[in-house]
Design a protein around this motif. Structure first.
Motif, PDB file in Angstrom:
ATOM      1  N   GLU A  30      -3.158  11.084  -3.666  1.00  0.00           N
ATOM      2  CA  GLU A  30      -3.840  10.473  -4.097  1.00  0.00           C
ATOM      3  C   GLU A  30      -2.918   9.225  -3.004  1.00  0.00           C
ATOM      4  OE1 GLU A  30      -6.571  10.049  -8.299  1.00  0.00           O
ATOM      5  OE2 GLU A  30      -3.875  10.241  -8.518  1.00  0.00           O
ATOM      6  N   VAL A  31      -3.160   8.288  -3.559  1.00  0.00           N
ATOM      7  CA  VAL A  31      -1.891   7.099  -2.896  1.00  0.00           C
ATOM      8  C   VAL A  31      -2.083   6.080  -3.686  1.00  0.00           C
ATOM      9  CG1 VAL A  31      -2.611   7.492  -0.285  1.00  0.00           C
ATOM     10  CG2 VAL A  31      -4.360   5.767  -1.471  1.00  0.00           C
ATOM     11  N   TYR A  32      -1.056   5.100  -4.026  1.00  0.00           N
ATOM     12  CA  TYR A  32      -1.202   3.675  -4.381  1.00  0.00           C
ATOM     13  C   TYR A  32      -0.753   2.780  -3.181  1.00  0.00           C
ATOM     14  CZ  TYR A  32       1.196   5.600  -8.620  1.00  0.00           C
ATOM     15  OH  TYR A  32       1.767   6.328  -9.400  1.00  0.00           O
ATOM     16  N   TRP A  33      -2.080   2.247  -3.953  1.00  0.00           N
ATOM     17  CA  TRP A  33      -2.224   0.966  -1.888  1.00  0.00           C
ATOM     18  C   TRP A  33      -3.035  -0.424  -2.700  1.00  0.00           C
ATOM     19  CZ3 TRP A  33      -7.358  -1.064  -0.775  1.00  0.00           C
ATOM     20  CH2 TRP A  33      -8.237  -0.773  -1.543  1.00  0.00           C
ATOM     21  N   ALA A  34      -2.937  -1.562  -1.636  1.00  0.00           N
ATOM     22  CA  ALA A  34      -3.327  -2.726  -1.882  1.00  0.00           C
ATOM     23  C   ALA A  34      -3.562  -2.945  -0.243  1.00  0.00           C
ATOM     24  CB  ALA A  34      -1.874  -3.952  -2.063  1.00  0.00           C
ATOM     25  N   ARG A  35      -4.304  -4.022  -0.836  1.00  0.00           N
ATOM     26  CA  ARG A  35      -4.709  -5.087   1.009  1.00  0.00           C
ATOM     27  C   ARG A  35      -3.800  -6.390   0.840  1.00  0.00           C
ATOM     28  NH1 ARG A  35     -10.645  -4.926   2.166  1.00  0.00           N
ATOM     29  NH2 ARG A  35     -10.656  -6.416   4.115  1.00  0.00           N
ATOM     30  N   TYR A  36      -3.354  -6.732   2.186  1.00  0.00           N
ATOM     31  CA  TYR A  36      -2.982  -8.025   2.491  1.00  0.00           C
ATOM     32  C   TYR A  36      -3.837  -8.821   3.656  1.00  0.00           C
ATOM     33  CZ  TYR A  36       0.758  -6.374  -0.563  1.00  0.00           C
ATOM     34  OH  TYR A  36       1.345  -5.198  -1.499  1.00  0.00           O
ATOM     35  N   GLU A  37      -3.632  -9.958   3.027  1.00  0.00           N
ATOM     36  CA  GLU A  37      -3.929 -10.837   4.081  1.00  0.00           C
ATOM     37  C   GLU A  37      -3.322 -11.040   5.003  1.00  0.00           C
ATOM     38  OE1 GLU A  37      -7.169 -13.019   6.930  1.00  0.00           O
ATOM     39  OE2 GLU A  37      -7.329 -11.497   5.079  1.00  0.00           O
ATOM     40  N   ASP A  38      -1.935 -11.255   4.749  1.00  0.00           N
ATOM     41  CA  ASP A  38      -0.634 -10.790   5.779  1.00  0.00           C
ATOM     42  C   ASP A  38       0.637 -10.775   5.131  1.00  0.00           C
ATOM     43  OD1 ASP A  38       0.199 -13.621   4.417  1.00  0.00           O
ATOM     44  OD2 ASP A  38      -1.170 -14.745   5.015  1.00  0.00           O
ATOM     45  N   PRO A  39       1.337 -10.645   5.414  1.00  0.00           N
ATOM     46  CA  PRO A  39       2.891 -10.070   4.380  1.00  0.00           C
ATOM     47  C   PRO A  39       3.037 -10.858   3.444  1.00  0.00           C
ATOM     48  CG  PRO A  39       3.839  -9.944   7.149  1.00  0.00           C
ATOM     49  CD  PRO A  39       1.937 -11.088   7.065  1.00  0.00           C
ATOM     50  N   ARG A  40       2.931 -11.679   2.819  1.00  0.00           N
ATOM     51  CA  ARG A  40       3.260 -12.600   1.355  1.00  0.00           C
ATOM     52  C   ARG A  40       2.133 -12.464   0.987  1.00  0.00           C
ATOM     53  NH1 ARG A  40       5.680 -14.116   6.117  1.00  0.00           N
ATOM     54  NH2 ARG A  40       7.888 -14.610   5.667  1.00  0.00           N
ATOM     55  N   THR A  41       0.631 -11.846   1.655  1.00  0.00           N
ATOM     56  CA  THR A  41      -0.838 -12.653   0.785  1.00  0.00           C
ATOM     57  C   THR A  41      -1.400 -10.661   0.251  1.00  0.00           C
ATOM     58  OG1 THR A  41      -0.727 -14.657   1.476  1.00  0.00           O
ATOM     59  CG2 THR A  41      -2.772 -13.938   0.383  1.00  0.00           C
ATOM     60  N   ARG A  42      -1.463 -10.577  -1.366  1.00  0.00           N
ATOM     61  CA  ARG A  42      -1.949  -9.481  -1.579  1.00  0.00           C
ATOM     62  C   ARG A  42      -3.376  -9.700  -1.965  1.00  0.00           C
ATOM     63  NH1 ARG A  42      -1.557  -7.232  -6.376  1.00  0.00           N
ATOM     64  NH2 ARG A  42       0.708  -8.084  -6.605  1.00  0.00           N
ATOM     65  N   VAL A  43      -4.091  -9.301  -1.085  1.00  0.00           N
ATOM     66  CA  VAL A  43      -5.976 -10.067  -1.553  1.00  0.00           C
ATOM     67  C   VAL A  43      -6.705  -8.571  -2.511  1.00  0.00           C
ATOM     68  CG1 VAL A  43      -6.049 -11.206   0.669  1.00  0.00           C
ATOM     69  CG2 VAL A  43      -6.222  -8.928   0.661  1.00  0.00           C
ATOM     70  N   SER A  44      -5.702  -7.743  -2.158  1.00  0.00           N
ATOM     71  CA  SER A  44      -7.014  -6.615  -3.599  1.00  0.00           C
ATOM     72  C   SER A  44      -5.375  -5.925  -3.807  1.00  0.00           C
ATOM     73  CB  SER A  44      -7.913  -6.011  -2.784  1.00  0.00           C
ATOM     74  OG  SER A  44      -7.509  -4.735  -1.682  1.00  0.00           O
ATOM     75  N   GLY A  45      -5.598  -4.863  -4.739  1.00  0.00           N
ATOM     76  CA  GLY A  45      -4.999  -3.678  -5.594  1.00  0.00           C
ATOM     77  C   GLY A  45      -3.848  -4.676  -6.532  1.00  0.00           C
ATOM     78  N   PRO A  46      -2.226  -3.578  -6.835  1.00  0.00           N
ATOM     79  CA  PRO A  46      -2.626  -2.588  -6.125  1.00  0.00           C
ATOM     80  C   PRO A  46      -3.279  -1.269  -7.450  1.00  0.00           C
ATOM     81  CG  PRO A  46      -1.255  -2.944  -7.869  1.00  0.00           C
ATOM     82  CD  PRO A  46      -1.359  -4.472  -7.547  1.00  0.00           C
ATOM     83  N   ALA A  47      -4.132  -0.260  -6.991  1.00  0.00           N
ATOM     84  CA  ALA A  47      -4.878   0.257  -6.980  1.00  0.00           C
ATOM     85  C   ALA A  47      -4.318   2.324  -7.240  1.00  0.00           C
ATOM     86  CB  ALA A  47      -6.278   0.447  -6.904  1.00  0.00           C
ATOM     87  N   VAL A  48      -4.726   3.187  -7.403  1.00  0.00           N
ATOM     88  CA  VAL A  48      -4.470   4.838  -6.682  1.00  0.00           C
ATOM     89  C   VAL A  48      -5.886   5.134  -7.211  1.00  0.00           C
ATOM     90  CG1 VAL A  48      -4.299   5.120  -9.687  1.00  0.00           C
ATOM     91  CG2 VAL A  48      -3.536   6.688  -7.475  1.00  0.00           C
ATOM     92  N   ASP A  49      -6.125   5.755  -5.857  1.00  0.00           N
ATOM     93  CA  ASP A  49      -7.177   6.332  -5.548  1.00  0.00           C
ATOM     94  C   ASP A  49      -6.986   7.595  -4.317  1.00  0.00           C
ATOM     95  OD1 ASP A  49      -9.200   4.530  -6.910  1.00  0.00           O
ATOM     96  OD2 ASP A  49      -8.471   2.971  -5.081  1.00  0.00           O
ATOM     97  N   ARG A  50      -7.967   8.361  -4.606  1.00  0.00           N
ATOM     98  CA  ARG A  50      -7.248   9.363  -3.392  1.00  0.00           C
ATOM     99  C   ARG A  50      -7.877   8.624  -2.305  1.00  0.00           C
ATOM    100  NH1 ARG A  50      -7.845  14.302  -4.442  1.00  0.00           N
ATOM    101  NH2 ARG A  50      -8.122  15.708  -6.865  1.00  0.00           N
ATOM    102  N   PRO A  51      -7.291   9.162  -0.898  1.00  0.00           N
ATOM    103  CA  PRO A  51      -7.667   8.267   0.370  1.00  0.00           C
ATOM    104  C   PRO A  51      -9.117   8.518   0.587  1.00  0.00           C
ATOM    105  CG  PRO A  51      -5.687   9.561   0.071  1.00  0.00           C
ATOM    106  CD  PRO A  51      -6.070  10.374  -0.795  1.00  0.00           C
ATOM    107  N   ALA A  52      -9.865   9.735   0.456  1.00  0.00           N
ATOM    108  CA  ALA A  52     -11.610   9.343   0.914  1.00  0.00           C
ATOM    109  C   ALA A  52     -12.308   8.475   0.438  1.00  0.00           C
ATOM    110  CB  ALA A  52     -11.265  10.919   1.189  1.00  0.00           C
TER     111      ALA A  52
END
Length: 220
Positions: A122-144
């Motif tokens: 699994e990975v811990y992951w999050a999406r970012y609009e830019d280096p200072r703005t997280r738009v989702s996560g953090p979460a833990v999921d299987r990559p697929a």
């Protein structure tokens, strides 16, 4: 401002001292099994290199994860101990936010994904609009399971590098950097930004579990 930053939420044992404008000293080692052994010597080395005593620190910055149970606790307990000794406040920062800030320093503008290795495939992951703005996560999921959500986005972090079939545009930085974490915290302090409480962000139950139906041997 004099910030001491530590993070042990990933295999990196990373420490930095930041004066609000620049990094004064840093130490980075990657060893997933020696967080407790390496952290305090790294702090001593950073303070010595900068010529600073621990009581001069005005703030403690600590990565709160997400990360594995044991390693993550080392940094948080150490931060709490330093805060108790110095009276300095502890500022919790999401570890993935530190990696995102480091990605910005490396020239990645966004949008992009940060992914670290959560083990168990699994990975811990999050999406970012830019280096200072997280738009989702953090979460833990299987990559697929997140392939559609991250499709077409650059990705940074060791988790992204482990799964090129899901993160084909994986880039550096690979590991967490307390220097980037401290720089991000310095920005937030100047701008009146918010911090997380210095508590572990696990996202899942620890690997160690109390055995079920174990035999009680203490007197009743």
């Amino acid at each position: 401002m004099l910030l001491l930053a530590v993070d042990t939420a990933t295999p990196a044992v990373t420490v930095a001292l930041h004066d609000g404008e620049k990094v004064l000293a840093r130490a980075d080692q990657v060893d997933a099994r020696r967080h407790g052994e390496l952290l305090l010597p790294s702090v001593d080395r950073v303070l010595s290199e900068a010529g600073v005593k621990i009581d001069a620190v005005t703030g403690i910055v600590v990565g709160v994860g997400p990360g594995p149970y044991t390693g993550l606790r080392v940094g948080l307990v150490t931060a709490a101990a330093f805060a108790s000794v110095t009276g300095a406040p502890v500022h919790g920062v999401c570890t993935l936010d530190g990696l995102a800030h480091a990605a910005g320093e490396a020239g990645i503008e966004g949008p992009f994904v940060v992914a670290t290795d959560a083990r168990r495939k699994e990975v811990y992951w999050a999406r970012y609009e830019d280096p200072r703005t997280r738009v989702s996560g953090p979460a833990v999921d299987r990559p697929a399971e997140i392939a559609e959500e991250v499709a077409g986005l650059p990705a940074v972090g060791a988790g992204a590098l482990l799964y090129p079939e899901v993160f084909p545009d994986a880039r550096g930085p690979e590991h967490q950097s307390a220097a980037a974490l401290a720089a991000l915290a310095a920005e937030r302090l100047r701008d009146g930004g918010e911090f997380l409480p210095p508590l572990p962000l696990y996202l899942r139950r620890p690997d160690a579990q109390v055995p079920k139906n174990y035999k009680v041997v203490t007197p009743q």
